[in-house]
Design an enzyme around this catalytic site. Structure first.
Site, PDB file in Angstrom:
ATOM      1  N   HIS A 317       0.834  -1.214   0.000  1.00  8.84           N
ATOM      2  CA  HIS A 317       0.000   0.000   0.000  1.00  8.84           C
ATOM      3  C   HIS A 317       0.859   1.250   0.000  1.00  8.84           C
ATOM      4  CE1 HIS A 317      -3.788  -2.003   1.853  1.00  8.84           C
ATOM      5  NE2 HIS A 317      -3.440  -2.485   0.689  1.00  8.84           N
ATOM      6  N   GLU A 553      -0.890 -19.040 -13.581  1.00  9.10           N
ATOM      7  CA  GLU A 553      -0.574 -18.404 -12.303  1.00  9.10           C
ATOM      8  C   GLU A 553      -0.465 -19.416 -11.171  1.00  9.10           C
ATOM      9  OE1 GLU A 553      -3.638 -15.509 -11.392  1.00  9.10           O
ATOM     10  OE2 GLU A 553      -5.216 -16.756 -12.211  1.00  9.10           O
ATOM     11  N   ASP A 577       0.158 -14.033  -8.660  1.00  9.36           N
ATOM     12  CA  ASP A 577      -0.152 -15.297  -7.988  1.00  9.36           C
ATOM     13  C   ASP A 577       0.938 -16.334  -8.209  1.00  9.36           C
ATOM     14  OD1 ASP A 577      -2.582 -15.140  -6.486  1.00  9.36           O
ATOM     15  OD2 ASP A 577      -3.604 -14.720  -8.365  1.00  9.36           O
ATOM     16  N   CYS A 624       0.536 -10.678 -17.523  1.00  8.00           N
ATOM     17  CA  CYS A 624      -0.371  -9.629 -17.047  1.00  8.00           C
ATOM     18  C   CYS A 624      -0.175  -9.352 -15.563  1.00  8.00           C
ATOM     19  CB  CYS A 624      -1.826  -9.980 -17.350  1.00  8.00           C
ATOM     20  SG  CYS A 624      -2.371 -11.491 -16.538  1.00  8.00           S
TER      21      CYS A 624
HETATM   22  C1  PEP Z   1      -1.854 -12.294 -11.271  1.00  5.10           C
HETATM   23  O1  PEP Z   1      -2.092 -13.148 -10.408  1.00  5.10           O
HETATM   24  O2  PEP Z   1      -0.702 -11.979 -11.636  1.00  5.10           O
HETATM   25  C2  PEP Z   1      -2.954 -11.567 -11.911  1.00  5.10           C
HETATM   26  C3  PEP Z   1      -2.738 -10.720 -12.887  1.00  5.10           C
HETATM   27  O3  PEP Z   1      -4.199 -11.787 -11.405  1.00  5.10           O
HETATM   28  P1  PEP Z   1      -4.763 -11.023 -10.119  1.00  5.10           P
HETATM   29  O4  PEP Z   1      -3.723 -10.046  -9.692  1.00  5.10           O
HETATM   30  O5  PEP Z   1      -6.038 -10.386 -10.535  1.00  5.10           O
HETATM   31  O6  PEP Z   1      -4.943 -12.154  -9.159  1.00  5.10           O
HETATM   32 MG    MG Z   2      -4.113 -13.879 -10.152  1.00  7.03          MG
END
Ligand code: PEP
Ligand code: MG
Length: 693
Positions: A317, A553, A577, A624
């Site tokens: 944060h 992930e 993740d 992503c």
């Molecule tokens: C990830 O896990 O990298 C991802 C993009 O999904 P989220 O952050 O929405 O879990």
């Molecule tokens: Mg994720």
């Protein structure tokens, strides 16, 4: 008087979130409402008191109401309690990685370098040997460079022993009212910056000040003749100690919140305004072991040039807040920063995560030049944002954006994104009491498809559970929700919900260029079941097929990528993740944030295997996770062969500009070396050395 006995089923007991729902519900009734657990009975309209009950999962509690609406109160509250009071409490608040759109402002308009006019004696004497080798390292969390004297931030001791409030200062009630106003301002400031998690902190602080038991206890003490300062401090401390004594890390954070908000009121009574700490009246670099968002939010841009802290990671944060405030920041810094003498001149570099101690005039000149170049680069990056990202030797990388709303899609276009690489559809499902209808979803997906005007949009199906519970989906309490029923597992177990979403996406697809992606897939059978349902719906609706991909992930999916590749059109690697599950580091754990680093070679090897497997079958591999926005990671990811980087919206122009400065022929050997490193730190050092970053 009405009574009923209830067994608490929430996995984390009557914890902060369910307690808040319970208290807010109780406050809607005129009757006196209490809850008893063991020998302890508390006012159900007091959050602090409910927390001190220590009612864990399985506890038998007695709910009692006495008054004109007692019947209704018992009925509604007991039914809400049996329904889980908003259900699963995640083990720790996981910060969302998506930096707010405002971060772009801070990244592109971070304040120009300021060299503080530090008081005499603080600056290195000219002519001394260049001590710039004296570099302390951490992780760059918010870009920008600042030079100034060290100031150690420590929460100020409020000495109120035997002290009366100064003449003309605020009464307890006035201080409470002013503190609430301050918190509302802070809340709004965070909401305006789209910092939802930080806004929630100030909202929760405001609620603590509304706690009838706490306030009455302090007022009672004053009535009995106690000094208002100590009356308030003791009322707060008594409750904070009671919560803290439950030996529960989550509640310990609530105890800290209570002390934090308690100090805010004391400061007001002491006539100290809203300052938790008195900063010097010249600009400084703040150094601390850790900072609370409430401390940081109060930093005055004229006095704080930037900060370096030992705790915290780039997705914490505090890092997100620093980016939103345009404050250069280094997190996860070496502990040696805490030993720096006050007033030592330092050059803080939030881009590469370094702190140069007592830099020589030459180093200072270099730093000033670097800052000038950095600002210039950002300006050019923005100007060229809509141009493609092609390396110096002609390798093209799509740079798309992670979005979580239609407004984000508009913003992504402005920033020159080549598409949306991850549309988190959770935004449609969270913060509401019923699921969105198919029509509502269709309207939103269609709007986004149209906004992006044929640029690809990867719509990720619902990824809730784990850190994102929703009240209208009843889930059995889970001991470890991150390893529980989340993502695709949850959707496959709720075909009605899943079907509605798939229908809506398929119907919206012809209005643009939508693709579908399933999250948290860990087994080929899950993919096949999801694809079968999708195909069944598509045939029913007689709609064109869309491309289908999965998020990689979970380590099992990465390791078996060659088994998944023939059955999908693309992979998108979710490093947030993937890193969490590979390194066994909770992505939201504040103290472990620095360890949650996707450049760890173990994670990189999984990424490399995923990309190779995709390419072997002629499929695309994207990333992503937040790692794609990390300047040190971009060269490695491209060197590994990544086809697309889907990054936080503000990062689109800068990542594209960075790609244009790279040469694939240098990145491939770099990536190979990175795979042979032993730690994330080694990888970061390697990138810095090889690319002179
Ligand atoms: C990830 O896990 O990298 C991802 C993009 O999904 P989220 O952050 O929405 O879990
Ligand atoms: Mg994720």
């Amino acid at each position: 008087m009405k009574q009923v006995e209830i067994v608490i089923e929430n996995s984390t007991g009557l914890h902060a979130r369910p307690a808040k729902v319970l208290v807010n519900l109780a406050k809607q009734f005129k009757s006196n409402i209490s809850i008893q657990h063991g020998a302890k009975r508390v006012n159900a309209k007091s959050m602090v008191s409910v927390l001190t009950l220590g009612a864990v999962k399985g506890s038998l509690v007695t709910l009692e109401a006495a008054g004109e609406d007692e019947e209704k109160a018992i009925q509604e509250i007991s039914s809400a309690m049996r329904g889980g009071l908003g259900d699963v409490e995640p083990p720790a608040a996981a910060p969302r990685e998506e930096p707010p759109a405002e971060a772009s402002v801070s990244q592109t308009t971070a304040k120009p370098l300021k060299t503080a006019d530090a008081p005499a004696g603080s600056v290195t004497e000219a002519g001394k040997s260049d001590r710039a080798k004296n570099i302390l390292r951490g992780i760059g969390a918010a870009p920008g460079i600042a030079v100034g004297p060290v100031f150690h931030f420590k929460q100020m001791e409020l000495d109120i022993e035997n002290r009366e409030p100064p003449p003309g200062s605020l009464s307890l009630n006035e201080a409470l009212a002013q503190a609430k106003d301050q918190l509302k301002v802070l809340y709004q400031r965070m909401v305006d910056r789209k910092l939802a998690a930080e806004a929630a902190i100030f909202d929760a602080h405001g609620e603590l000040l509304d706690d009838p038991e706490l306030v009455e206890s302090a007022q009672e003490r004053v009535k009995k003749g106690e000094n208002p300062l100590s009356a308030w401090r003791d009322a707060v401390e008594e409750r904070a100690a009671a919560i803290g004594s439950l030996k529960d890390t989550l509640l310990a954070a609530r105890a800290d919140d209570l002390r934090d908000v308690g100090r805010r009121v004391l400061r007001l009574m002491l006539g100290m305004g809203d300052k938790g700490i008195t900063l010097p009246d010249y600009p400084v670099i703040v150094i601390a072991e850790e900072l609370a968002p409430s401390d940081t939010a109060m930093f005055d841009a004229e006095r704080v040039l930037g900060f370096a802290i030992v705790n915290g990671g780039p997705t914490s944060h505090i890092a997100i807040l620093a980016r939103a405030m345009g404050l250069p920041a280094v997190v996860g810094a070496e502990e040696a920063i805490l030993k720096l003498e006050v007033m030592t001149q330092v050059a803080l570099n939030g881009n590469d995560g370094t702190l140069a101690v007592s830099p020589s005039p030459e180093t200072l000149a270099r730093v000033v030049e670097e800052q000038r170049r950095w600002l210039e680069e950002r300006r050019t990056a923005q100007e060229q944002a809509s141009n493609p990202a092609v390396t110096l030797d002609g390798y093209h990388v799509d740079v798309t954006a992670n979005a979580g709303s239609d407004a984000n899609a508009v913003e992504a276009r402005k920033k020159g994104a080549d598409g949306i690489g991850l549309l988190r559809t959770e935004f449609l499902f969270l913060e509401r009491t019923t699921a969105p209808s198919e029509e509502e979803q269709f309207g939103v997906y269609r709007a986004i498809a149209e906004t992006m005007q044929n640029l690809p949009v990867i719509v990720r199906t619902l990824d809730i559970g784990g850190d994102k519970p929703v009240p209208y989906i009843q889930m059995k309490p889970e001991l470890n929700p991150f390893l529980g029923e989340r993502g695709i597992r949850l959707c496959l177990n709720r075909p009605d919900l899943f079907r509605q979403q798939l229908c809506a996406i398929l119907r919206a697809a012809p209005h643009g260029n939508l693709k579908i992606m399933f999250p948290m897939v860990s087994d080929v059978a899950e993919l096949r079941r999801a694809k079968a349902l999708l195909e069944e719906i598509r045939l029913e609706l007689n709609l064109p097929a869309v491309q289908v991909g999965i998020m990689i992930e979970v380590p099992s999916a990465a390791l078996l990528a060659e088994k998944f590749a023939p059955e999908v059109d693309f992979f998108s690697i979710g490093t947030n993740d993937l890193t969490q599950y590979t390194l066994a580091v909770d992505r939201g754990h504040p103290a472990l944030a620095a360890m949650h680093d996707g450049l760890h070679p173990a994670v990189l090897r999984l990424i490399a295997h995923t990309i190779e497997s995709a390419h072997r079958y002629g499929k695309r591999a994207d990333i992503c996770g937040e790692l794609g926005s990390d300047a040190a990671a971009v060269p490695v990811l491209i060197g590994l062969g990544m086809d697309e980087l889907s990054v936080s919206i503000p990062s689109v122009p800068t990542v594209k500009a960075q790609v244009r400065r790279l040469r694939m022929s240098e990145l491939q050997p770099l990536a190979k070396k990175a795979l042979e490193c032993a730690s994330a730190r080694e990888v970061r050092d390697l990138v810095r050395q090889e690319l002179k970053m």
